[in-house]
Motif scaffolding. Sequence first.
Motif, PDB file in Angstrom:
ATOM      1  N   PHE A  84       0.839  -1.198   0.000  1.00 45.70           N
ATOM      2  CA  PHE A  84       0.000   0.000   0.000  1.00 45.70           C
ATOM      3  C   PHE A  84       0.877   1.252   0.000  1.00 45.70           C
ATOM      4  N   ALA A  85       1.862   1.284   0.897  1.00 48.75           N
ATOM      5  CA  ALA A  85       2.731   2.457   0.991  1.00 48.75           C
ATOM      6  C   ALA A  85       3.531   2.649  -0.298  1.00 48.75           C
ATOM      7  N   ALA A  86       4.056   1.540  -0.839  1.00 46.08           N
ATOM      8  CA  ALA A  86       4.854   1.636  -2.056  1.00 46.08           C
ATOM      9  C   ALA A  86       4.019   2.135  -3.232  1.00 46.08           C
ATOM     10  N   ALA A  87       2.786   1.681  -3.323  1.00 46.20           N
ATOM     11  CA  ALA A  87       1.922   2.094  -4.430  1.00 46.20           C
ATOM     12  C   ALA A  87       1.563   3.567  -4.320  1.00 46.20           C
ATOM     13  N   TRP A  88       1.339   4.051  -3.090  1.00 47.32           N
ATOM     14  CA  TRP A  88       0.975   5.464  -2.930  1.00 47.32           C
ATOM     15  C   TRP A  88       2.172   6.368  -3.256  1.00 47.32           C
ATOM     16  N   VAL A  89       3.353   5.947  -2.831  1.00 47.77           N
ATOM     17  CA  VAL A  89       4.551   6.731  -3.116  1.00 47.77           C
ATOM     18  C   VAL A  89       4.862   6.724  -4.604  1.00 47.77           C
ATOM     19  N   ALA A  90       4.509   5.629  -5.287  1.00 49.17           N
ATOM     20  CA  ALA A  90       4.842   5.489  -6.710  1.00 49.17           C
ATOM     21  C   ALA A  90       4.226   6.583  -7.569  1.00 49.17           C
ATOM     22  N   LYS A  91       3.151   7.181  -7.114  1.00 51.23           N
ATOM     23  CA  LYS A  91       2.516   8.225  -7.933  1.00 51.23           C
ATOM     24  C   LYS A  91       3.368   9.492  -8.005  1.00 51.23           C
ATOM     25  N   TYR A  92       4.333   9.629  -7.070  1.00 49.21           N
ATOM     26  CA  TYR A  92       5.207  10.802  -7.083  1.00 49.21           C
ATOM     27  C   TYR A  92       6.464  10.582  -7.924  1.00 49.21           C
ATOM     28  N   LEU A  93       6.660   9.367  -8.440  1.00 53.13           N
ATOM     29  CA  LEU A  93       7.844   9.109  -9.249  1.00 53.13           C
ATOM     30  C   LEU A  93       7.769   9.892 -10.551  1.00 53.13           C
ATOM     31  N   PRO A  94       8.924  10.244 -11.115  1.00 54.37           N
ATOM     32  CA  PRO A  94       8.925  11.088 -12.336  1.00 54.37           C
ATOM     33  C   PRO A  94       8.383  10.390 -13.566  1.00 54.37           C
ATOM     34  N   PHE A  95       8.326   9.072 -13.530  1.00 52.79           N
ATOM     35  CA  PHE A  95       7.792   8.356 -14.689  1.00 52.79           C
ATOM     36  C   PHE A  95       6.433   7.749 -14.339  1.00 52.79           C
ATOM     37  N   LYS A  96       5.628   7.525 -15.337  1.00 54.59           N
ATOM     38  CA  LYS A  96       4.304   6.938 -15.150  1.00 54.59           C
ATOM     39  C   LYS A  96       4.238   5.603 -15.863  1.00 54.59           C
ATOM     40  N   LEU A  97       3.293   4.767 -15.433  1.00 52.57           N
ATOM     41  CA  LEU A  97       3.094   3.494 -16.109  1.00 52.57           C
ATOM     42  C   LEU A  97       2.624   3.751 -17.540  1.00 52.57           C
ATOM     43  N   PRO A  98       3.092   2.925 -18.489  1.00 56.96           N
ATOM     44  CA  PRO A  98       2.737   3.157 -19.902  1.00 56.96           C
ATOM     45  C   PRO A  98       1.325   2.698 -20.259  1.00 56.96           C
ATOM     46  N   PHE A  99       0.476   2.528 -19.251  1.00 58.84           N
ATOM     47  CA  PHE A  99      -0.901   2.101 -19.506  1.00 58.84           C
ATOM     48  C   PHE A  99      -1.778   2.640 -18.387  1.00 58.84           C
ATOM     49  N   ARG A 100      -3.066   2.603 -18.604  1.00 59.32           N
ATOM     50  CA  ARG A 100      -4.002   3.041 -17.571  1.00 59.32           C
ATOM     51  C   ARG A 100      -4.194   1.895 -16.579  1.00 59.32           C
ATOM     52  N   ALA A 101      -3.612   2.034 -15.396  1.00 60.58           N
ATOM     53  CA  ALA A 101      -3.504   0.931 -14.446  1.00 60.58           C
ATOM     54  C   ALA A 101      -4.855   0.318 -14.094  1.00 60.58           C
ATOM     55  N   ARG A 102      -5.855   1.171 -13.898  1.00 56.10           N
ATOM     56  CA  ARG A 102      -7.114   0.607 -13.401  1.00 56.10           C
ATOM     57  C   ARG A 102      -7.872  -0.198 -14.447  1.00 56.10           C
ATOM     58  N   ASN A 103      -7.491  -0.100 -15.712  1.00 50.66           N
ATOM     59  CA  ASN A 103      -8.116  -0.951 -16.728  1.00 50.66           C
ATOM     60  C   ASN A 103      -7.705  -2.412 -16.573  1.00 50.66           C
ATOM     61  N   LEU A 104      -6.570  -2.637 -15.890  1.00 49.62           N
ATOM     62  CA  LEU A 104      -6.091  -4.008 -15.688  1.00 49.62           C
ATOM     63  C   LEU A 104      -6.721  -4.676 -14.463  1.00 49.62           C
TER      64      LEU A 104
END
Length: 569
Positions: A84-104
């Motif tokens: 949970f903590a890692a996923a919340w922090v991940a949104k502040y990283l300079p890069f984004k996932l190359p797909f819309r995560a919630r579609n998966l």
Amino acid sequence: MAITTASRPPAKDMRAMAKRAQASRNSPAAPIALGFPKLLAVFKAVVLLSTASIMSYASQIALAPVYGGIPTSLYHSKISAFVFAAAWVAKYLPFKLPFRARNLLPILSLYVPMAQRALAKYSSSWGPFWGPIITEGVTFYPLLFLTVYSAAHLANFRNPVTDGVLAGLFAGYFWNMRSLVSKHLVNRIGSSWILTRCGLPNLAGGIYALVSPSLLLLTAIPATFHTNMYNSMCTSTAGLDETLSASNYTLLARQESNTGYISVLQNNHQNFRVLRCDHSLLGGVWERPPPGFEYRGQGVNEPIYAVFVMLEAVRLVDPPPKNPNPKALAIGLGIGTAVSGLIAHGVETDVVELDPVVHRYATEFFQLGENHTAYIEDAITFVKRERSNKGKDRKKYEYILHDVFTGGAVPASLFTLEFFVGLRDLLSEDGVIAINWAGDLKLMAAKSIVETVRTVFNGCRVFREDMPEEDIGKATVDYSNMVIFCTRSSDPYTFRAPADADILGSITRKHYLFPQFEMNLDQYFGVSGGFTLLSESNIDTLIGWQETSALGHWVIIRTVMPPVVWENY
């Protein structure tokens, strides 16, 4: 068109505007907009976290038949917190996932039953410690990461303070929802297909799809097809029958219930029948006893476990209760070995069993006598209610059997000082109680349980099921069943020798009804250090102690039936 001098802003005004723009960019907190789109996004984030809490519970109960309830939950919460903590922090990283995560999310959810079924066959190699961690590392934890990652982006206010507060609120909400889902679903599991180990991931997949509909959902068709056609965990399949038959087992009945996955299995080679609850056995009988163990058909089956007939030794206590028509109370039923024995002797017996499926299967498949009164409820509720009755309305029992061990552990709430005091109030002045406990007698839990019981009752004597194969003093592990016999009276008592009528024509009762291997408590526990009186205030202590015992029980119970039987359910 030319711009006139009059239409240009004065230089000092331009400098002022630039300073305001710069100040706005450097401001530590941007204004928070709470329009309908943002409120809708926050609502979607809450729904996603709610759905993840359902998947958390579904994953736990799906792995319990393969690894047991305690090993499965051992690190589930801690790893979930890290994810949970890692996923919340991940949104502040300079890069984004190359797909819309919630579609998966709906796709991953629908593939969970298929993946868990495929990974179950590696349980013997991974063991009860790493097995649940690896399995959920492939199935649940990635789903949780993407769920929290998606929720964090949906509820992103681009304000560090607001986002920090929201992270705490969402984390608390998720943890509370996990608790509420378990509390409200546990007594409904198995009532419909959607409320099963396979139905819940499908329910979660549907909710995820509503939040984020996408054509990618079509890629989950193979998982849905497998769940409904080939996954033995989800539906009765010919493949399951063939797999079990290859190991000489037949599945007679099964159902998910409030204490776990309950099934009745028959061994066609050695001719015995057992009642399974998750990764544990509640008892068994010989369908056709091996040579030398034939019984003479006096209304009871020949049990395969000796400890359950030892509980019947409450009838052998001398001097016996003065009541010529004694009554008995059984806390926990199993297949009803001891209860059937008491009923066969004409003892009026009340049974308190939490799981309605256990009671039904004990009656249908293990010939539990119908002439008893069953209370399908929590034992704590039963005892508190009966204790509150006054005078003639309060029940009194000459015999009380306490046997609630399953899955390598016992419900800690039924081994507290308060609960034993309640049972003492229901025991007649000349009555006797027998308490079964199984585990490593070298661990602190065993001594604490014995000492807690001795604090409430008098005349406690402890007998183990068998003697250890090695010297007790040198052994590092001493896993065994023990039965604690106690009375309310301080008067000494003995056990009379069983008569033919006591044995009920059973070879097992002939050899094991009379308690034989008494433990010298001062000698055995005297050198093992202090103990803890178990109460409602420190109930987590016993829960923690049982983690080691449950891991040991998993290894032992795997020798009773082959791994393929435990893995395919």
